[in-house]
Write a protein that holds these residues in place. Structure first.
Motif, short mmCIF file in Angstrom:
data_model
loop_
_atom_site.label_atom_id
_atom_site.label_comp_id
_atom_site.label_asym_id
_atom_site.label_seq_id
_atom_site.Cartn_x
_atom_site.Cartn_y
_atom_site.Cartn_z
N LEU A 170 0.82 -1.21 0.00
CA LEU A 170 0.00 0.00 0.00
C LEU A 170 0.85 1.27 0.00
O LEU A 170 0.36 2.36 -0.25
CB LEU A 170 -0.94 0.00 1.22
N GLY A 171 2.14 1.12 0.34
CA GLY A 171 3.06 2.23 0.17
C GLY A 171 3.11 3.25 1.30
O GLY A 171 3.42 4.41 1.06
N SER A 201 -2.53 7.00 3.10
CA SER A 201 -1.80 7.10 1.83
C SER A 201 -1.55 8.54 1.43
O SER A 201 -0.75 8.81 0.53
CB SER A 201 -2.59 6.39 0.72
N GLU A 202 -2.23 9.46 2.07
CA GLU A 202 -2.05 10.87 1.71
C GLU A 202 -0.82 11.46 2.38
O GLU A 202 -0.40 11.02 3.44
CB GLU A 202 -3.29 11.67 2.12
N ASP A 203 -0.27 12.51 1.75
CA ASP A 203 0.82 13.24 2.38
C ASP A 203 0.29 14.01 3.60
O ASP A 203 -0.92 14.22 3.72
CB ASP A 203 1.42 14.24 1.38
N ALA A 226 10.30 10.71 9.56
CA ALA A 226 9.81 11.03 8.23
C ALA A 226 8.42 11.64 8.35
O ALA A 226 7.63 11.25 9.22
CB ALA A 226 9.73 9.77 7.38
N ILE A 227 8.15 12.64 7.51
CA ILE A 227 6.80 13.18 7.36
C ILE A 227 6.58 13.30 5.85
O ILE A 227 7.22 14.14 5.20
CB ILE A 227 6.64 14.55 8.06
N GLN A 228 5.73 12.45 5.31
CA GLN A 228 5.56 12.41 3.85
C GLN A 228 4.99 13.74 3.37
O GLN A 228 4.09 14.32 4.00
CB GLN A 228 4.65 11.25 3.44
#
Ligand code: CUA
Length: 341
Positions: free
Chosen positions: A145-146, A240-242, A269-271
């Protein structure tokens, strides 16, 4: 004056009360890791069925062996004028006492091995999640799912989730355990283990690192949140959203700036931002979680402010050091973290 007899009686009462207190202390209604007769997953149910068979056999063996022992103690006790039979070895008894336990163990091996093989199967179409144990928290990589989550594992009900459990090469041994759902699996650096979760009930299930791994071993908890298919899909869509950028000029925006300019990005990390380090929990949807720091503390303003002021004071051995942040910086960082839904 106390006679020796009353002193003895008192000591005996004290010992009895102490033993009862210990026994009562072990009881708890709905303790988080309680699992007997509370299985909520196929793995736990299969293990329980195996336990039922093994326990029954063990009880029968115990009663027969102890019964024979007590009978012999009584029947052949010392009596005046009688001498016990004197002999050395008895081949027939030796053979029987070797064969019978061997046969019992061989019979128990049949359901045991069948269960082991059943539970080791990789069910087709299972949701794949890579689990990494670290001092003292859990990372979950939803590889298909990434995205990556921490400490709280969301999975769908009535569907198999295949956990690929890896030890980080720069970390120590941990052990992943959610007793109401499935058995335990060790997390060993340099090794890959597997565990399949097939929950049959929705809800929140508690887990705990089960291998001593350092100062905060007892504080290395986890939660599995079992959701309906639609709730799970909703969660996946959100994850899945930033990360959302807070409104300009807000306290949260100041926190975002402080975070990205500071030390935080060396580990987290913060996408959707330049923070892309992976040695500490991914914070992209931090505020969507109920807990943080190894599922130890509820996500709220007060706990977060305390944590940022001095993490190891809240959780001994925590890898995140005290950065000597000012109260203003803490307030801004807390506002930003709470905006990351
Ligand atoms: Cu990780 Cu104990």
């Amino acid at each position: 004056m106390k006679t020796p007899k009353t002193a003895w009686n008192r000591a005996r009462s004290a010992a009895l009360i102490g033993a009862l207190a210990l026994l009562a202390g072990a009881c708890a209604e709905d303790a988080p890791l309680d699992f007997l007769n509370k299985q909520a997953g196929r793995g736990a149910e299969r293990a329980d069925q195996l336990w039922d068979i093994t326990f029954l056999v063990a009880v029968v063996v115990f009663v027969l062996v102890e019964g024979a022992l007590v009978f012999a103690l009584f029947r052949f006790r010392h009596r005046p004028g009688r001498e016990a039979a004197q002999f050395h070895g008895n081949t027939r008894v030796e053979i029987v006492l070797t064969l019978v336990p061997a046969l019992i163990l061989a019979a128990l091996a049949v359901p045991t091995i069948k269960t082991i093989f059943d539970l080791a199967e990789d069910p087709p179409g299972a949701l794949q999640v890579k689990v990494i144990g670290r001092q003292f928290w859990w990372e979950y990589q939803y590889t298909d799912l990434g995205f990556t989550a921490a400490n709280e594992l969301h999975i769908p009900v009535d569907k198999a989730t295949r956990l690929t459990i890896e030890g980080a090469s720069d970390d120590v041994i941990h052990s992943f355990s959610v007793p109401r759902l499935a058995g335990t699996q060790d997390v060993v650096p340099g090794r890959i283990n597997f565990l399949t979760l097939e929950p049959t009930k929705e809800g929140e299930f508690f887990g705990q690192c089960k291998e001593y791994c350092g100062l905060s071993h007892a504080n290395m908890r986890l939660r599995v949140i079992v959701q309906s298919e639609s709730e799970f899909e909703q969660w996946v869509a959100e994850q899945s959203e930033d990360a959302a950028a807070p409104p300009e000029g807000s306290l949260a925006a100041q926190g975002r700036e402080a975070l990205l300019d500071g030390q935080c990005i060396n580990c987290h990390a913060i996408q959707g931002t330049e923070a892309q380090a992976t040695i500490a929990p991914d914070l992209t949807h931090f505020a969507a979680r109920g807990t943080f720091a190894g599922a130890m503390f509820e996500v709220n303003e007060r706990n977060l402010a305390r944590w940022l002021a001095n993490p190891p004071a809240m959780k001994p051995g925590a890898r995140m050091p005290d950065y000597g942040l000012s109260q203003d910086e803490i307030d801004a960082l807390v506002a930003y973290l709470l905006s990351l839904e």
